[in-house]
Write a protein that holds these residues in place. Structure first.
Motif, PDB file in Angstrom:
ATOM      1  N   SER A  51     105.286   2.469  82.840  1.00 30.24           N
ATOM      2  CA  SER A  51     106.520   2.651  83.606  1.00 30.24           C
ATOM      3  C   SER A  51     107.633   3.078  82.663  1.00 30.24           C
ATOM      4  O   SER A  51     107.501   2.994  81.438  1.00 30.24           O
ATOM      5  CB  SER A  51     106.922   1.349  84.316  1.00 30.24           C
ATOM      6  OG  SER A  51     107.192   0.320  83.368  1.00 30.24           O
ATOM      7  N   THR A  58     110.354   4.046  87.138  1.00 37.03           N
ATOM      8  CA  THR A  58     109.402   5.125  87.396  1.00 37.03           C
ATOM      9  C   THR A  58     108.023   4.615  87.009  1.00 37.03           C
ATOM     10  O   THR A  58     107.832   4.097  85.908  1.00 37.03           O
ATOM     11  CB  THR A  58     109.748   6.371  86.571  1.00 37.03           C
ATOM     12  OG1 THR A  58     111.039   6.858  86.975  1.00 37.03           O
ATOM     13  CG2 THR A  58     108.721   7.474  86.781  1.00 37.03           C
ATOM     14  N   PHE A  60     103.890   5.038  86.371  1.00 37.04           N
ATOM     15  CA  PHE A  60     102.836   5.965  85.989  1.00 37.04           C
ATOM     16  C   PHE A  60     101.507   5.459  86.553  1.00 37.04           C
ATOM     17  O   PHE A  60     101.132   4.304  86.344  1.00 37.04           O
ATOM     18  CB  PHE A  60     102.762   6.101  84.475  1.00 37.04           C
ATOM     19  CG  PHE A  60     104.056   6.542  83.846  1.00 37.04           C
ATOM     20  CD1 PHE A  60     104.791   7.583  84.401  1.00 37.04           C
ATOM     21  CD2 PHE A  60     104.547   5.912  82.706  1.00 37.04           C
ATOM     22  CE1 PHE A  60     105.992   7.994  83.833  1.00 37.04           C
ATOM     23  CE2 PHE A  60     105.741   6.318  82.137  1.00 37.04           C
ATOM     24  CZ  PHE A  60     106.464   7.358  82.691  1.00 37.04           C
ATOM     25  N   ASN A  72      96.530  11.798  87.313  1.00 35.29           N
ATOM     26  CA  ASN A  72      97.658  11.096  86.703  1.00 35.29           C
ATOM     27  C   ASN A  72      98.947  11.511  87.395  1.00 35.29           C
ATOM     28  O   ASN A  72      99.305  12.692  87.395  1.00 35.29           O
ATOM     29  CB  ASN A  72      97.719  11.419  85.203  1.00 35.29           C
ATOM     30  CG  ASN A  72      96.505  10.885  84.463  1.00 35.29           C
ATOM     31  OD1 ASN A  72      96.360   9.690  84.280  1.00 35.29           O
ATOM     32  ND2 ASN A  72      95.627  11.778  84.033  1.00 35.29           N
ATOM     33  N   TRP A  73      99.621  10.521  87.985  1.00 32.87           N
ATOM     34  CA  TRP A  73     100.785  10.785  88.811  1.00 32.87           C
ATOM     35  C   TRP A  73     101.993   9.964  88.362  1.00 32.87           C
ATOM     36  O   TRP A  73     101.865   8.980  87.625  1.00 32.87           O
ATOM     37  CB  TRP A  73     100.477  10.464  90.278  1.00 32.87           C
ATOM     38  CG  TRP A  73      99.420  11.317  90.893  1.00 32.87           C
ATOM     39  CD1 TRP A  73      99.051  12.585  90.540  1.00 32.87           C
ATOM     40  CD2 TRP A  73      98.572  10.966  91.999  1.00 32.87           C
ATOM     41  NE1 TRP A  73      98.054  13.049  91.356  1.00 32.87           N
ATOM     42  CE2 TRP A  73      97.732  12.083  92.253  1.00 32.87           C
ATOM     43  CE3 TRP A  73      98.434   9.837  92.804  1.00 32.87           C
ATOM     44  CZ2 TRP A  73      96.782  12.092  93.277  1.00 32.87           C
ATOM     45  CZ3 TRP A  73      97.487   9.836  93.819  1.00 32.87           C
ATOM     46  CH2 TRP A  73      96.672  10.949  94.051  1.00 32.87           C
ATOM     47  N   VAL A  74     103.142  10.378  88.852  1.00 33.55           N
ATOM     48  CA  VAL A  74     104.400   9.664  88.618  1.00 33.55           C
ATOM     49  C   VAL A  74     105.009   9.336  89.978  1.00 33.55           C
ATOM     50  O   VAL A  74     105.148  10.218  90.827  1.00 33.55           O
ATOM     51  CB  VAL A  74     105.393  10.526  87.804  1.00 33.55           C
ATOM     52  CG1 VAL A  74     106.729   9.812  87.655  1.00 33.55           C
ATOM     53  CG2 VAL A  74     104.809  10.868  86.437  1.00 33.55           C
ATOM     54  N   ARG A  76     108.332   7.837  91.921  1.00 29.81           N
ATOM     55  CA  ARG A  76     109.757   7.568  91.716  1.00 29.81           C
ATOM     56  C   ARG A  76     110.457   7.314  93.040  1.00 29.81           C
ATOM     57  O   ARG A  76     110.258   8.061  94.004  1.00 29.81           O
ATOM     58  CB  ARG A  76     110.412   8.762  91.005  1.00 29.81           C
ATOM     59  CG  ARG A  76     111.825   8.490  90.519  1.00 29.81           C
ATOM     60  CD  ARG A  76     112.386   9.667  89.749  1.00 29.81           C
ATOM     61  NE  ARG A  76     112.983  10.665  90.616  1.00 29.81           N
ATOM     62  CZ  ARG A  76     112.543  11.909  90.757  1.00 29.81           C
ATOM     63  NH1 ARG A  76     111.484  12.310  90.090  1.00 29.81           N
ATOM     64  NH2 ARG A  76     113.164  12.745  91.540  1.00 29.81           N
ATOM     65  N   PRO A 120     106.425  19.582  86.807  1.00 28.39           N
ATOM     66  CA  PRO A 120     105.387  18.792  87.478  1.00 28.39           C
ATOM     67  C   PRO A 120     104.967  19.409  88.813  1.00 28.39           C
ATOM     68  O   PRO A 120     105.741  20.124  89.458  1.00 28.39           O
ATOM     69  CB  PRO A 120     106.080  17.436  87.699  1.00 28.39           C
ATOM     70  CG  PRO A 120     107.177  17.397  86.698  1.00 28.39           C
ATOM     71  CD  PRO A 120     107.650  18.799  86.555  1.00 28.39           C
ATOM     72  N   SER A 141     102.813  15.089  89.746  1.00 26.13           N
ATOM     73  CA  SER A 141     101.849  15.010  88.649  1.00 26.13           C
ATOM     74  C   SER A 141     102.542  14.562  87.369  1.00 26.13           C
ATOM     75  O   SER A 141     103.724  14.820  87.154  1.00 26.13           O
ATOM     76  CB  SER A 141     101.182  16.368  88.440  1.00 26.13           C
ATOM     77  OG  SER A 141     102.140  17.328  88.013  1.00 26.13           O
ATOM     78  N   ARG A 142     101.791  13.889  86.532  1.00 28.48           N
ATOM     79  CA  ARG A 142     102.304  13.449  85.237  1.00 28.48           C
ATOM     80  C   ARG A 142     101.914  14.460  84.168  1.00 28.48           C
ATOM     81  O   ARG A 142     100.769  14.930  84.140  1.00 28.48           O
ATOM     82  CB  ARG A 142     101.755  12.067  84.881  1.00 28.48           C
ATOM     83  CG  ARG A 142     102.326  11.513  83.578  1.00 28.48           C
ATOM     84  CD  ARG A 142     101.753  10.146  83.255  1.00 28.48           C
ATOM     85  NE  ARG A 142     102.320   9.622  82.017  1.00 28.48           N
ATOM     86  CZ  ARG A 142     101.948   8.481  81.436  1.00 28.48           C
ATOM     87  NH1 ARG A 142     100.996   7.751  81.999  1.00 28.48           N
ATOM     88  NH2 ARG A 142     102.512   8.085  80.316  1.00 28.48           N
ATOM     89  N   GLU A 144     100.592  15.126  80.884  1.00 31.01           N
ATOM     90  CA  GLU A 144      99.786  14.274  80.016  1.00 31.01           C
ATOM     91  C   GLU A 144     100.116  14.466  78.547  1.00 31.01           C
ATOM     92  O   GLU A 144     100.478  15.552  78.110  1.00 31.01           O
ATOM     93  CB  GLU A 144      98.308  14.538  80.271  1.00 31.01           C
ATOM     94  CG  GLU A 144      97.871  14.206  81.704  1.00 31.01           C
ATOM     95  CD  GLU A 144      96.382  14.358  81.897  1.00 31.01           C
ATOM     96  OE1 GLU A 144      95.617  13.868  81.045  1.00 31.01           O
ATOM     97  OE2 GLU A 144      95.984  14.978  82.899  1.00 31.01           O
ATOM     98  N   ILE A 199     111.502  18.154  83.687  1.00 34.51           N
ATOM     99  CA  ILE A 199     111.177  17.225  84.766  1.00 34.51           C
ATOM    100  C   ILE A 199     112.452  16.753  85.455  1.00 34.51           C
ATOM    101  O   ILE A 199     113.563  17.045  85.009  1.00 34.51           O
ATOM    102  CB  ILE A 199     110.399  15.996  84.243  1.00 34.51           C
ATOM    103  CG1 ILE A 199     111.256  15.202  83.238  1.00 34.51           C
ATOM    104  CG2 ILE A 199     109.082  16.429  83.609  1.00 34.51           C
ATOM    105  CD1 ILE A 199     110.677  13.845  82.887  1.00 34.51           C
TER     106      ILE A 199
END
Length: 251
Positions: A51, A58, A60, A72-74, A76, A120, A141-142, A144, A199
């Motif tokens: 996070s 936020t 992760f 892998n996502w974010v 918020r 993203p 999406s995160r 990476e 971002i």
């Protein structure tokens, strides 16, 4: 300029259940549920892998799809800033779904990805309407193996070539008319291959004219670097780094 790897374009699906409105990419999410926009949903699955703190937390997320491919996502939640944020925190006046903060950022991310800009990928958003107001969340999406510039510069210097690349990437966004409302050192990411990403496009938009606002964007970014110099111990930034960044921006 580096570009994100885009395997498949965003394929949008709409979901509504009572006062809950969602849009999601059904390439990324095969079996959508609005609860996926809650951190508690992912905590119950032990899928929270980290996070970050800003106005809010936020989250992760690392999860696998039906093909056992890691995603892998974010996640918020939208919070207000400033004095008004201390009063109503995370509520916004509702003027239609497409005008909500989440829908606009989702659409802008989709536009930027279609143009090959390093941002993203939008995954899903949720808007929950309460009378005249709404709350909202965004899943994206995160990037990476990446850290924001504040994190990078808090423990090492970066070379002239990378500063040049940062300026060049920002210019690519501006040339496409992409306005970043809060361009600062926290919203620029660098990955382990020295690829650069922008971002957090809340309140960002695509503008038809380049008159004045790109200058304001860059002035805001410069203030951000100077601010972090006073806030972060051993922050590895000097004014000459800005000159290298601007050479990339003006190239």
């Amino acid at each position: 300029m580096n570009q994100p790897a885009i395997v498949k374009p965003c394929q949008e699906k709409f979901f509504q259940q009572g006062n809950v409105y969602c849009r999601y990419d059904n390439v990324e999410i095969e079996a959508f549920a609005p609860e996926m926009l809650d951190s508690e949903y992912w905590q119950a699955k032990n899928s929270i892998v980290g996070s970050a703190q800003g106005r809010g937390t936020t989250w992760f997320i690392a999860t696998k799809n039906s093909a056992h491919i890691m995603q892998n996502w974010v996640l918020r939640h939208y919070y207000r800033g400033g004095l008004i944020g201390k009063i109503i925190n995370d509520q916004y006046l509702y003027g239609g779904l497409e005008k909500t903060r989440a829908a606009r950022e989702f659409a802008l991310l989709k536009t930027m990805r279609s143009k090959g800009l390093p941002a993203p990928k939008p995954v899903a958003f949720r808007v929950i309407k309460h009378g005249l107001f709404y709350r909202a969340d965004l899943l994206s999406s995160r990037i990476e193996n990446a850290s924001d510039l504040v994190g990078v510069l808090s423990h090492k210097k970066i070379d002239h070539a990378l500063w040049f690349t940062i300026g060049k990437v920002i210019k690519a966004f501006h040339q496409q008319g992409i306005y970043h409302h809060d361009l600062n050192a926290h919203n620029i990411l660098v990955d382990d291959k020295n690829q650069v990403f922008l971002i957090d496009f809340d309140r960002g938009e695509q503008r038809k004219t380049l008159e004045k606002w790109p200058e304001d964007n860059m002035a805001r970014l410069l203030r951000s670097f100077r601010k972090e110099c006073h806030r972060v111990v051993n922050f590895q930034w000097q004014e000459e780094n800005w000159q290298a960044l601007m050479k990339g921006y003006q190239s």
